[in-house]
Design a protein around this motif. Structure first.
Motif, PDB file in Angstrom:
ATOM      1  N   GLY A 203       0.784  -1.229   0.000  1.00  0.00           N
ATOM      2  CA  GLY A 203       0.000   0.000   0.000  1.00  0.00           C
ATOM      3  C   GLY A 203       0.818   1.282   0.000  1.00  0.00           C
ATOM      4  O   GLY A 203       0.255   2.365   0.090  1.00  0.00           O
ATOM      5  N   ILE A 204       2.139   1.184  -0.091  1.00  0.00           N
ATOM      6  CA  ILE A 204       3.009   2.358  -0.091  1.00  0.00           C
ATOM      7  C   ILE A 204       3.541   2.568  -1.512  1.00  0.00           C
ATOM      8  O   ILE A 204       4.186   1.680  -2.080  1.00  0.00           O
ATOM      9  N   TYR A 205       3.267   3.740  -2.058  1.00  0.00           N
ATOM     10  CA  TYR A 205       3.683   4.057  -3.425  1.00  0.00           C
ATOM     11  C   TYR A 205       5.036   4.764  -3.425  1.00  0.00           C
ATOM     12  O   TYR A 205       5.337   5.577  -2.548  1.00  0.00           O
ATOM     13  N   SER A 206       5.830   4.452  -4.441  1.00  0.00           N
ATOM     14  CA  SER A 206       7.118   5.113  -4.643  1.00  0.00           C
ATOM     15  C   SER A 206       7.334   5.312  -6.136  1.00  0.00           C
ATOM     16  O   SER A 206       6.805   4.558  -6.961  1.00  0.00           O
ATOM     17  N   VAL A 207       8.094   6.336  -6.462  1.00  0.00           N
ATOM     18  CA  VAL A 207       8.557   6.524  -7.836  1.00  0.00           C
ATOM     19  C   VAL A 207      10.056   6.290  -7.814  1.00  0.00           C
ATOM     20  O   VAL A 207      10.783   6.969  -7.094  1.00  0.00           O
ATOM     21  N   VAL A 208      10.501   5.320  -8.602  1.00  0.00           N
ATOM     22  CA  VAL A 208      11.907   4.924  -8.513  1.00  0.00           C
ATOM     23  C   VAL A 208      12.607   5.069  -9.848  1.00  0.00           C
ATOM     24  O   VAL A 208      12.033   4.873 -10.918  1.00  0.00           O
ATOM     25  N   ASN A 209      13.858   5.406  -9.707  1.00  0.00           N
ATOM     26  CA  ASN A 209      14.763   5.387 -10.847  1.00  0.00           C
ATOM     27  C   ASN A 209      15.403   4.011 -10.832  1.00  0.00           C
ATOM     28  O   ASN A 209      16.135   3.672  -9.911  1.00  0.00           O
TER      29      ASN A 209
END
Length: 476
Positions: A203-209
């Motif tokens: 349930g935890i969103y991240s934007v990753v490189n």
């Protein structure tokens, strides 16, 4: 019981006497007037008594017609409704139930004729996704994109008991707004603060490189050190070293390697003889054997065997085998498993709720914040004492510009410290609920330390919940 029957007989005799001698009307007393079942209601000209019983929570009401003799007229719907009204039952009355009772002329047994309505809990808050995935099942986002809308919790419907009293409803639970890397909360939505691939774990969103490595990794591949997220589409083995500034996802197995990540570590296969660290995230794997694990958040697996395991938030081992046996298991919060220990009595030590290291981290973080605040205060003090204007010297202007840049950098240095401090304070809160939940069996030889207390399991126990209070460890 005999005493009640005698009282009932006296009542019926009194009513018969009144019928035979009208001049004595009103001279008898109902001995059941103070009965907890409800007020006795006599029927004019009939030798029967109607009593109404209201449940303790007032969510149902029942009626009984006590009859001592059949020499009386049948009771009617109006008789029942008069008794109900006198008893204070005004909501949820079932007319069909009353009619059935009257039609069948039921005596000397209770019939439920009214039900209250329970209050309904409101809907929980949740996140409504606003992104689309491509053909590879990934969502590529840009800085400023809306990731999810925040749907607020709602209040449920109120209820009412049979006496017409309102039962207040409750609000649903608010949505958890814990954000991963490059995600921020903005009013009623989550937005991306950087471009990259969107990921969601627990349930935890991240934007990753991210960087994708095809094939297997071994020591011959050389140390792997990447600033973003790593996806390895193969196995990692033979003393390889893998490090990432974000998350690591291994699509195969891990054997005899060192893995370090700032974020989550996910291994689709099993891990054996590995050292795995997730500084601020979770470690997720099919199963661990003879591993050293250290997670800043949680650890999830189907089995954990002969491993030294440490997690801040929780450890879950409930899918598949769900076995934790051998080694040392440390957790600030709660541990869930199907089986703890094994029939071979391998030493298995659970250390729960120990907050000493967490307190040390909290004090260290607080000291770092104080130091930054003091440095900012010194800069502000120097700027206040410095005349900076059109007539100021070039040296004064240059100093002021440099001081402002340093102050801005110091302010930005506070943000990750404050975020980490919030995590540490949450971990400290969890120590109060430290417990071991075993769904199947705790085997002999398992040792449980919770705070200053210790419990050694001396016989196999089934479905056990182990926690501590002020007096020691409690097993239920």
């Amino acid at each position: 019981m005999e005493e009640k029957f005698r009282a009932l007989e006296d009542l019926f005799d009194s009513i018969i006497d009144e019928i035979e001698h009208p001049e004595r009307k009103g001279s008898f007393k109902n001995p059941f007037a103070d009965d907890k079942m409800g007020s006795g209601v006599g029927i004019n000209g009939a030798v029967s008594v109607i009593s109404v019983k209201i449940a303790e929570d007032k969510m149902s009401a029942s009626v009984i017609v006590n009859s001592h003799t059949e020499k009386h007229r049948p009771y009617t719907i109006n008789d029942i409704f008069d008794a109900i009204k006198e008893a204070g039952v005004i909501y949820g009355v079932s007319t069909p139930a009353v009619m059935n009772m009257v039609n069948k002329q039921l005596f000397n047994r209770y019939t439920v004729i009214a039900y209250g309505t329970y209050a309904e809990k409101g809907n929980d808050g949740h996140l409504m996704p606003c992104f689309r995935k491509n053909e590879d099942g990934k969502a590529i986002v840009s800085a400023g994109d809306i990731i999810c809308r925040i749907v607020e919790p709602t209040k449920g419907k109120f209820g009412m008991n049979v006496c017409g009293e309102t039962i207040e409803s409750t609000m649903g639970r608010p949505v958890s707004l814990k954000c991963g890397d490059n995600i921020a909360v903005s009013r009623d939505c989550l937005i991306a603060t950087a471009s990259g691939t969107l990921s969601e774990i627990n349930g935890i969103y991240s934007v990753v490189n991210e960087q994708i490595i095809e094939g297997n990794i071994t020591a011959a591949s050389g140390p792997i050190n990447y600033s973003g997220a790593l996806i390895i589409k193969g196995n990692v083995s033979e003393k390889a070293y893998v490090k990432a500034g974000n998350s690591i996802h291994i699509c195969g197995k891990a054997n005899g390697v060192i893995i370090e990540a700032e974020g989550n570590v996910t291994i689709d296969g099993e891990a054996m003889d590995c050292v795995i660290t997730s500084k601020n995230g979770s470690i997720i794997c099919k199963g661990f054997t003879a591993c050293v694990l250290n997670a800043g958040d949680s650890i999830t697996a189907e089995f954990i065997i002969r491993s030294k395991t440490k997690a801040v938030m929780e450890i879950k081992c409930i899918e598949g085998q769900g076995t934790i046996s051998g080694g040392t298991i440390e957790c600030m919060g709660e541990v869930y498993c199907n089986m703890a220990g094994n029939r071979h009595r391998d030493k298995t030590l659970f250390k729960l709720g120990d907050s000493a290291e967490c307190l040390e981290n909290k004090h260290s973080l607080e000291a770092a914040l104080i130091k930054i605040e003091q440095e900012i205060e010194k800069i502000d003090w120097r700027l206040e004492g410095l005349a900076v204007g059109d007539n100021a010297s070039i040296e004064s202007k240059n100093f002021a510009e440099a001081a402002l840049r340093i102050r801005e950098r110091k302010e930005s240095e506070k943000e990750p410290i404050l975020a980490r401090l919030a995590d540490v304070e949450e971990a400290l809160r969890l120590t109060g609920s430290a417990a071991l939940h075993v769904r199947s069996t705790v085997f002999v030889g398992v040792i449980i330390d919770i705070g200053e207390f210790r419990q050694v399991i001396d016989h196999d126990r089934n479905k056990t919940y182990i926690h501590a209070n002020n007096n020691g460890i409690v097993m239920t």
